[in-house]
Scaffold this active site. Structure first.
Site, PDB file in Angstrom:
ATOM      1  N   MET A  78      26.690  46.034  -4.612  1.00 45.75           N
ATOM      2  CA  MET A  78      27.800  46.813  -5.148  1.00 45.75           C
ATOM      3  C   MET A  78      28.440  47.707  -4.087  1.00 45.75           C
ATOM      4  SD  MET A  78      26.193  47.911  -8.852  1.00 45.75           S
ATOM      5  CE  MET A  78      27.717  48.671  -9.440  1.00 45.75           C
ATOM      6  N   HIS A  79      29.598  48.243  -4.447  1.00 48.50           N
ATOM      7  CA  HIS A  79      30.283  49.330  -3.733  1.00 48.50           C
ATOM      8  C   HIS A  79      30.925  48.936  -2.404  1.00 48.50           C
ATOM      9  CE1 HIS A  79      28.041  51.629  -6.633  1.00 48.50           C
ATOM     10  NE2 HIS A  79      26.896  51.412  -6.040  1.00 48.50           N
ATOM     11  N   ASP A 237      24.886  43.788  -8.719  1.00 47.96           N
ATOM     12  CA  ASP A 237      23.521  43.254  -8.622  1.00 47.96           C
ATOM     13  C   ASP A 237      22.562  43.863  -9.642  1.00 47.96           C
ATOM     14  OD1 ASP A 237      23.483  45.731  -7.363  1.00 47.96           O
ATOM     15  OD2 ASP A 237      22.765  44.976  -5.439  1.00 47.96           O
TER      16      ASP A 237
END
Length: 491
Positions: A78-79, A237
């Site tokens: 992520m991110h 995830d």
């Protein structure tokens, strides 16, 4: 029919082939480089992901009936910030979730814009790893690159785009960008304005189990798959891992011991804790979840084993840590090797051993590393309990979950039953399950989880160990506040 789950991780992509009953037919893993251009920076090249995903899919389906592959979906780190130009070419390497360069931008968002406003706009506050501070960093530090940006994407969504030609993301992954109004599941006008971007620079939002399109003809031909194969939005995830462990519906819990560590609590209802110590995100099942995320979990043990002890014999190193040692260790370890997110939100935090004496052994320090991660998970667990959430059991997944010792520590430090599931494939399995739901194989994500996920063992806490670890935890939680002033000095 067959379904592919793609887990785009930090060190490798793991691809899983699942049939319609949930049976795993094959698993393939492909590594790619990680770059650290400066201290605290962490980058990857999206082109490397794409190269390895293609190679992995080809290997995955080499011996399968390719005509039966009906859908592909994802769990992804992520991110991370992927930026594309007007021709959809990658402008610069992706800034990853564990990149810590955005301290100034994060401070600006939290202290100038204000945490209260951020929480109002997005249900979360700014962390250095989040996507919005990365956008601001490029705007401030690389203005020429910023001018070229036509599309802002997350890592797994770049793969979905390369497969389908559709700029897409899902609500769970987008929740961690600090650009989405999580409660109302839409892009935030205010955050776009703050970051100097427009909504058309952001991908279309989907539920995790929505098909966004099908394979492009040239890609289908290259991979040997039918062009009718659906590309499904997928999830971040942790949300994908929660699907893969059956942590869907109301009040379920999962702990992930991967590179990062998470405690994930699913909820039918939207909710935020008053200090934003936990992330309030959308879930892959169409509802919501609370999540505490620590930046270094199994990676702490990997660092300790391979870089410091110079061994890969993880099990052998844990053998001296017998039951009588548990809860009796006077050595403590703060697992903040990459700074920390939940619940401290401090990129300056650092890994720390404390309590060492001349009679301490290598095994004591190994034990401290494992316990330190478990204690840090409990920090987030305590925040959830303060919201009135009662958790009596949790599922567990990730590389660290392969350690019986670590599972026993977590059961007793958190005082919960730890359910071990038949398959610990986490995000890759969750991705395949989301693909199956999108293709109509199952009526819902909860239906798929109920039929596919099986519990094979439960690690139960014992009264004596819980009591010993309670005393240790009460000491552990005093160490970070004592060290914080030092962390701010030794940047």
């Amino acid at each position: 029919m067959l379904y592919i789950g793609v887990d785009l991780g930090t060190s490798a992509v793991k691809l899983l082939l699942m049939d319609e009953t949930g049976k795993i037919e094959k698993i393939v893993s492909k590594e790619y480089p990680l770059y650290f251009p400066n201290p605290g920076w962490s980058e990857q090249k999206p082109e490397d992901w794409w190269t390895q995903v293609k190679a992995g899919i080809k290997e995955l389906v080499a011996e399968a009936d390719k005509s039966k592959v009906a859908g592909i979906s994802f769990g992804g780190q992520m991110h991370g910030l992927v930026v594309l130009d007007e021709n959809d070419n990658v402008i610069r390497p992706a800034l990853l979730w564990n990149d810590g360069r955005t301290t100034e931008e994060t401070d600006y968002l939290n202290n100038v814009i204000g945490k209260e406003k951020l929480s109002q706009y997005t249900a979360n506050i700014a962390f250095t790893g989040f996507t919005a501070p990365k956008v601001l960093w490029i705007k401030n530090k690389e203005p020429e690159n910023f001018k070229k940006i036509k599309k802002i994407m997350l890592p797994k969504d770049y793969i979905a785009y390369m497969l389908s030609g559709v700029h897409c993301t899902d609500y769970s992954d987008a929740s961690g960008m600090l650009l989405m109004d999580v409660k109302n599941k839409c892009w935030s006008d205010e955050m776009c304005e703050i970051c100097g971007i427009t909504k058309d620079m952001l991908p279309k939002l989907y539920e995790s189990f929505d098909a966004v399109g099908t394979l492009k003809e040239d890609v289908a031909s290259e991979l040997g798959l039918p062009a009718s194969c659906k590309v499904v939005a997928g999830a971040g995830d942790n949300a994908a891992a929660a699907v893969g462990t059956g942590t869907v519906g109301d009040g379920m819990c999962n702990i992930s011991l991967g590179t990062s560590g998470t405690i994930f609590i699913s909820s039918k209802n939207f909710g935020v804790d008053k200090n934003n110590a936990l992330h309030a995100f959308a879930h892959a099942d169409g509802a919501y979840h609370l999540m505490g995320c620590m930046l270094s979990a199994a990676s702490c043990n990997k660092w300790w084993m391979e870089e410091i002890c110079n061994t890969k014999e993880y099990g052998k190193e844990q053998e001296p840590i017998t039951d009588d040692k548990l809860g009796n260790n006077h050595v403590y370890f703060l697992p903040y090797l990459m700074g920390e997110r939940s619940p401290h939100n401090n990129p300056n935090a650092r890994g720390t051993f404390i309590g060492l004496t001349m009679d301490n052994t290598r095994a004591d320090m190994t034990q401290a590393v494992l316990e330190g991660v478990a204690f840090a998970l409990r920090d987030s667990f305590e925040v959830a309990k303060s919201l009135g959430i009662k958790i009596e059991r949790t599922k567990i997944c990730g590389g660290g979950a392969k350690s019986p010792l670590w599972k026993k520590m977590i059961a007793n430090i958190l005082n919960v039953k730890v359910d071990v599931i038949e398959s610990e494939e986490g995000p890759a399995l969750g991705g395949a399950m989301l693909a199956a739901v999108a293709c109509g194989e199952y009526a819902s994500v909860e239906d798929a989880a109920a039929k596919i996920v099986k519990i094979i063992d439960t690690v139960e806490p014992t009264e004596e160990l819980v009591a010993r670890y309670e005393e240790r935890y009460n000491q552990f939680k005093q160490i970070y506040p004592a060290c914080k002033p030092i962390f701010d000095v030794i940047k």
